[in-house]
Design an enzyme around this catalytic site. Sequence first.
Site, short mmCIF file in Angstrom:
data_model
loop_
_atom_site.label_atom_id
_atom_site.label_comp_id
_atom_site.label_asym_id
_atom_site.label_seq_id
_atom_site.Cartn_x
_atom_site.Cartn_y
_atom_site.Cartn_z
N LYS A 219 -9.39 -15.53 -17.85
CA LYS A 219 -8.99 -16.93 -18.04
C LYS A 219 -8.71 -17.24 -19.50
CE LYS A 219 -10.92 -20.16 -15.56
NZ LYS A 219 -11.88 -21.19 -15.02
N GLU A 225 -15.16 -7.08 -21.98
CA GLU A 225 -15.00 -5.90 -21.13
C GLU A 225 -13.55 -5.76 -20.68
OE1 GLU A 225 -19.15 -7.67 -20.20
OE2 GLU A 225 -17.10 -8.41 -20.50
N GLY A 279 -15.04 -18.32 -11.40
CA GLY A 279 -14.61 -16.94 -11.23
C GLY A 279 -14.91 -16.37 -9.87
N ARG A 280 -16.12 -16.60 -9.35
CA ARG A 280 -16.49 -16.02 -8.07
C ARG A 280 -15.83 -16.73 -6.89
NH1 ARG A 280 -20.30 -18.42 -10.81
NH2 ARG A 280 -21.51 -20.17 -10.01
N GLU A 365 -25.18 -15.52 -8.20
CA GLU A 365 -24.70 -16.18 -9.40
C GLU A 365 -24.60 -17.69 -9.18
OE1 GLU A 365 -22.00 -14.12 -12.35
OE2 GLU A 365 -20.60 -15.63 -11.56
N HIS A 396 -28.91 4.91 8.62
CA HIS A 396 -29.46 6.20 8.20
C HIS A 396 -29.94 6.14 6.75
CE1 HIS A 396 -28.29 8.58 11.78
NE2 HIS A 396 -27.42 7.59 11.91
N LYS A 508 -24.63 -11.24 -22.89
CA LYS A 508 -23.34 -11.00 -23.56
C LYS A 508 -23.45 -11.29 -25.05
CE LYS A 508 -19.76 -12.70 -21.34
NZ LYS A 508 -18.94 -13.64 -20.52
#
Length: 557
Positions: A219, A225, A279-280, A365, A396, A508
């Site tokens: 954004k 990152e 964002g999510r 979050e 399993h 961060k």
Amino acid sequence: MRSPEGAGRGDEVHASPFELPVWHELATHRAELASTSMGRLFEDDPRRGVKLSAEFDGVVLDYSKNVITDRTVDLLMRLARDRGLAAGIDAMFGGTRINTTEDRAVLHTVLRTPASESVLLDGVDVVRPVHEVLGRMSDLADAIRSGRWRGATGRSVRTVVNIGIGGSDLGPAMAYHALREFAHAEVEARFVSNVDGHDIDRVLGDLDPETTLFIVSSKTFSTIETLTNARTARRWLVDRLGDEAVGKHFVAVSTNAEQVGAFGINPANMFEFWDWVGGRYSLMSAIGLSLMIVIGPEGFREMLAGAHAIDEHFRTAAFEENLPVLLGLLGIWHRNFCGAQAFAVLPYDQRLALLPAYLQQLDMESNGKSVNRHGCPVGVDTAPVVWGAPGTNGQHAFFQMLHQGTTPVPCDFIGVLEPAHTHRVHHDLLMANLFAQTRALAFGDLDTPEPPPHRSFPGDRPSNTILLPSLTPYTLGQLIALYENKVFVQGWIWGVNSFDQWGVELGKKLATSIHEDLRSDAPPDFDSSTNALMLRYRHARRSGPVGQPSATTTGEI
């Protein structure tokens, strides 16, 4: 238009839901159910499985395999009403700034609102710009899919690489994995998110730069990152095709035209989204550009339509029949009154393998908070630990703990009635396992007389079953909106702001200062543990790598 406070008067009076009388009635009721078994509940009501089910637009929710009664449901519905949930829903859909800590509206639902409708934010219709961006995304997607978009050497794009992190990665990656059967036969998508150089190394390893398009999703165009990976990808491209190729092989999803241009991307190839989209919650914005390219604009719009259908159901349906409300309230029942600390998402469809990771971010979050919207302690437990894996693989791995462990974990089982493959024997076996697992968790070894202790299954392990008619862009949109709105229900009742994420920021900030110190010769000045670890890394860094440096990551910062 109501203010956030006016949207939930009960929340003003009762800073914590713990202070509500109905909260204590629910606690007393739970104690009364302590000796009640699921087997007895089904014996007492042969139609329980039908009565405790709800359906909307082909999506079925069976919530009968929980230790609940009609009284439980009535009390949970009262809790929702006493917490002003209906007013909260209206506030979100109406553009009230319910994201109080950032003073923002929460309008991700507008991303899937039809162009014929109007939603006003500060007197301005926000539906129109959404569809303008959708139109530009469609133009690019059509150009790539048809071969009209050409790279620097005149060849068509065959691989789209999405570079993002968090919501800018998890959503598109999950949806692409789910909808690969709908993808263009000659265009694939890949995803880079981790700043670990191995991630981008493996993505770029066998790519042809002449046929690769990068989408940089940030954004602010400053996410460290994402920008680190983007610069590495840029260097990889420039080393092979030259600086002039950047404009033909990079586009951006951002709002920072200046930085996008400085990177070498034509701002005309920048696709924007808005601060009222977290964002999510951003998959259905321009963040989903990589997905639109591979499944096509029509498929993408079908996904939007499925999500909008669930939004309208959530906004208008009675709570007793409302799928997101039911899921949210059942989650509160397990978390706050049954002591559950975790919640498992178990999709019995390999195409939904990334859904648990996607829902981890969405749920944890959003609602992993300890203070409410007014800055006061919540006073009750909030988001559980969310995890899961596709069946039958999970059977399993960790189902042993689900069946016989000391910590009961509520589960959502997700099944798809019609597969996209022709292997009917596979699908019959898959669905048989889904139904068997929910039955075994609920009833244990009810039909086995006096088994030895190590073969005894207590049952009474709660689960919901969600069935989709098929897995298509439309039904995936339904599923995403179902969980988004469930998360809203829980956050509103707990009183937290589900739409900020300040907990992400501290790490961060510290990483930035530590990163600077790693290249310094000065003694680090943190705690003794961090200092020792940093000195060990400095020593290894000076000693150099054991093997040869990576061709793509050398000098990447």
